[in-house]
Design a protein around this motif. Structure first.
Motif, short mmCIF file in Angstrom:
data_model
loop_
_atom_site.label_atom_id
_atom_site.label_comp_id
_atom_site.label_asym_id
_atom_site.label_seq_id
_atom_site.Cartn_x
_atom_site.Cartn_y
_atom_site.Cartn_z
N PRO A 119 34.96 45.34 30.71
CA PRO A 119 34.17 46.10 31.35
C PRO A 119 32.79 46.36 30.64
CG PRO A 119 35.84 47.69 30.39
CD PRO A 119 36.26 45.95 30.23
N PRO A 120 31.38 46.44 31.24
CA PRO A 120 31.38 46.61 32.91
C PRO A 120 31.62 45.28 33.43
CG PRO A 120 29.32 46.83 31.80
CD PRO A 120 30.37 46.69 30.78
N VAL A 121 32.48 44.85 34.37
CA VAL A 121 32.53 43.72 35.07
C VAL A 121 32.82 43.84 36.60
CG1 VAL A 121 34.84 43.34 34.11
CG2 VAL A 121 33.55 41.18 34.86
N ILE A 122 32.48 42.99 37.38
CA ILE A 122 32.97 42.94 38.78
C ILE A 122 34.10 41.94 38.90
CG2 ILE A 122 32.44 42.47 41.08
CD1 ILE A 122 29.71 42.84 40.48
N LEU A 123 35.24 42.55 39.15
CA LEU A 123 36.56 41.68 38.97
C LEU A 123 36.66 40.86 40.11
CD1 LEU A 123 39.21 44.41 37.86
CD2 LEU A 123 37.60 42.50 36.44
N GLY A 124 37.72 39.99 40.31
CA GLY A 124 37.98 39.18 41.64
C GLY A 124 37.35 37.69 41.65
N HIS A 125 38.44 36.75 41.86
CA HIS A 125 38.04 35.48 41.96
C HIS A 125 38.41 34.94 43.22
CE1 HIS A 125 41.80 35.92 39.46
NE2 HIS A 125 42.21 34.92 40.57
N GLU A 126 39.43 35.35 44.02
CA GLU A 126 39.87 34.84 45.37
C GLU A 126 39.20 35.35 46.40
OE1 GLU A 126 44.06 36.25 44.89
OE2 GLU A 126 44.48 35.19 42.95
N LEU A 127 38.68 34.51 47.26
CA LEU A 127 37.97 34.91 48.40
C LEU A 127 37.92 34.22 49.46
CD1 LEU A 127 34.26 34.24 48.26
CD2 LEU A 127 35.45 33.44 46.54
N ALA A 128 37.45 34.93 50.46
CA ALA A 128 37.20 33.98 51.77
C ALA A 128 36.14 34.76 52.38
CB ALA A 128 38.40 33.81 52.60
N GLY A 129 35.20 34.08 53.15
CA GLY A 129 34.02 34.52 54.01
C GLY A 129 33.28 33.60 54.81
N THR A 130 32.11 34.01 55.08
CA THR A 130 31.20 33.23 55.65
C THR A 130 29.89 32.75 55.14
OG1 THR A 130 32.20 34.43 57.81
CG2 THR A 130 30.18 32.97 58.14
N LEU A 181 29.19 36.06 39.09
CA LEU A 181 29.75 37.52 39.52
C LEU A 181 31.17 37.38 40.13
CD1 LEU A 181 26.67 39.48 40.93
CD2 LEU A 181 27.43 39.29 38.62
N GLY A 182 31.91 38.29 39.85
CA GLY A 182 33.22 38.47 40.21
C GLY A 182 32.95 38.92 41.78
N VAL A 183 33.93 38.66 42.80
CA VAL A 183 34.01 38.41 43.99
C VAL A 183 34.67 39.95 44.72
CG1 VAL A 183 34.32 36.23 44.00
CG2 VAL A 183 36.30 37.57 44.58
N PHE A 184 34.92 40.91 44.12
CA PHE A 184 35.02 42.20 44.70
C PHE A 184 33.76 42.76 45.27
CE2 PHE A 184 39.34 43.02 42.28
CZ PHE A 184 39.80 42.10 42.89
N ALA A 185 33.31 42.05 46.10
CA ALA A 185 31.76 42.59 46.46
C ALA A 185 31.56 41.95 47.92
CB ALA A 185 31.03 41.78 45.56
N GLU A 186 30.57 42.44 48.48
CA GLU A 186 30.22 42.09 49.86
C GLU A 186 29.64 40.66 49.94
OE1 GLU A 186 28.63 46.03 52.35
OE2 GLU A 186 27.40 45.64 50.52
N TYR A 187 29.14 39.94 48.93
CA TYR A 187 28.71 38.87 48.95
C TYR A 187 29.03 38.24 47.61
CZ TYR A 187 25.61 40.01 52.78
OH TYR A 187 25.21 40.48 54.01
N ALA A 188 29.25 36.90 47.80
CA ALA A 188 29.53 35.90 46.60
C ALA A 188 28.59 34.81 46.69
CB ALA A 188 31.07 35.63 46.65
#
Ligand SMILES: [Zn+2]
Ligand SMILES: [Zn+2]
Length: 408
Positions: A119-130, A181-188
């Motif tokens: 921390p501090p970090v935006i977690l997440g690396h598995e994603l799908a989107g448009t 940045l990690g992908v627990f976010a609205e944009y990646a």
């Protein structure tokens, strides 16, 4: 499937968030305005839609839009904050995410035990989107394309990349560190080279599973060398363990035995690929299993990172057999190397995946090779990332794959 009710949006984060995450300050935030605008001008010259598309199909985001993200602000604590939208490089695509998967490595970081995600970090690396925007050199994608991302970027030039082993590149980059940045976010944001289009009939929710499935595909098809009808033991039936069992089934394994502490996980492995499920909470399970398989197992996968599984693997794998280590062991574990020597056991690591593994995983999902929908037990809105991690950390309820719906 449990879909927790949405809670009220959390308040925007404190002003120090951008700096703490290594992001540039927002326009107007003090004396950085000139430099920031200079970057914007240079960047604007490079941006173009990825492929020729009608103007109506293009979507552009204002550069200064605030993006909601789940930030691990301290061990065990996630806050929803607003951060600047990720910066788009010339060979990047910008993705409006719809789903992000919560992974074991996110859980390690949440518990303060991850080796490099702190921390501090935006977690997440598995994603799908448009896809919403493409850099000037990002070929093959257009705004509106539905995509998932292989979240590992090899340098392409180091000795291991030149040996064709991009998954263990010496300079590998992954989300959550080194400015990605990690992908627990609205944009990646992701390089076009690691972005994969999704077939129209496949849901974005399911496409998120390509990443963990690719871990199992790599372990089975590249590291395990399973013979037809080979006897396979999977120690640890979390998401990776179950997906490894599925990959072993696809590779032609005979008997597949999977162990875990949770009935839900064991039942899933049974249903999805006909694995024999062994509950490790039962007294004498190992002796019982050894009696049932006097010739032991040809290949054993260590999928949980639980120290006790190492001894189980050396005892239950046959002479000349193979132990594939996929789980992340956070501390050194005493190992009976005498058994390894006397039995010429092969112990090999398995580290993520490469393009071929990821392609195979996505192909299987698109083809409905297994009923992958059953893997997803929870979908939480992004605002409830804290609860999502707590369910996994405390096992307050049965869970296998937990997703965040990043559009809510
Ligand atoms: Zn993962
Ligand atoms: Zn490399």
């Amino acid at each position: 499937m449990l879909r927790p009710r949405r809670k009220r949006r959390a308040a925007p984060g404190r002003g120090g968030t951008r700096r703490a995450l290594g992001l540039p300050g927002r326009r107007g935030s003090g004396g950085r305005r000139d430099g920031h605008q200079g970057r914007r001008l240079r960047r604007a010259e490079r941006v173009r839609p990825c492929d020729p598309v009608p103007a109506s199909a293009r979507e552009r985001l204002p550069q200064e839009i605030a993006v909601r993200a789940a930030v691990l602000s301290a061990t065990g604590r996630i806050e929803i904050r607003e951060v600047d939208r990720p910066q788009l490089g010339p060979d990047d695509v910008l993705i409006k995410t719809t789903h992000a998967g919560v992974c074991g490595s996110d859980l390690h970081a949440f518990k303060g035990k991850h080796p490099f995600r702190k921390p501090p970090v935006i977690l997440g690396h598995e994603l799908a989107g448009t896809v919403v925007e493409c850099g000037g050199d990002a070929r093959g994608f257009s705004p509106g394309d539905r995509v998932t991302v292989m979240p590992a970027l090899a340098c392409g030039t180091c000795r291991l990349c030149r040996m064709g082993r991009e998954n263990i590149c010496l300079n590998k980059r992954v989300p959550g560190v080194q400015g990605w940045l990690g992908v627990f976010a609205e944009y990646a944001v992701a390089k076009a080279s690691v972005t994969f289009g999704i077939a129209p009939a496949t849901t974005l929710e399911l496409a998120v599973l390509a990443e963990p499935l690719a871990v199992g595909v790599h372990a089975v098809t590249r590291q395990a060398h399973i013979e037809p009808d080979g006897r396979v033991l999977v120690l640890g039936g979390g998401t990776i363990g179950i997906l490894t069992a599925l990959a072993a089934r696809a590779a032609g394994a005979g008997d597949i035995v999977i162990t875990d502490l949770f009935e839900l996980n064991l039942g899933l492995a049974r249903t999805l690929c006909g694995a024999t499920a062994v509950h490790v909470g039962r007294e004498g399970w190992e002796e019982h299993l050894a009696q049932g398989y006097p010739d032991k197992f040809d290949v054993t996968f260590l999928c949980s990172g639980a120290p006790a599984t190492v001894g189980q693997a050396t005892r239950l794998t046959r002479r000349g057999g193979r132990i594939v280590v996929t789980g992340l062991f956070l501390e050194p574990v005493p190992t009976d190397l005498t058994t390894v020597t006397l039995g010429e056991l092969e112990v090999v690591g398995s580290q993520i995946y490469d393009h071929r593994d990821f392609r195979t995983a996505l192909d299987w999902i698109e083809a409905g090779r297994f009923d992958f929908r059953k893997m997803v037990t929870h979908v939480f809105p992004l605002d409830q990332a804290q609860q999502a991690l707590e369910v996994l950390a405390n096992r307050t309820e049965d869970a296998v794959k937990i997703l965040l719906d990043t559009s809510r």
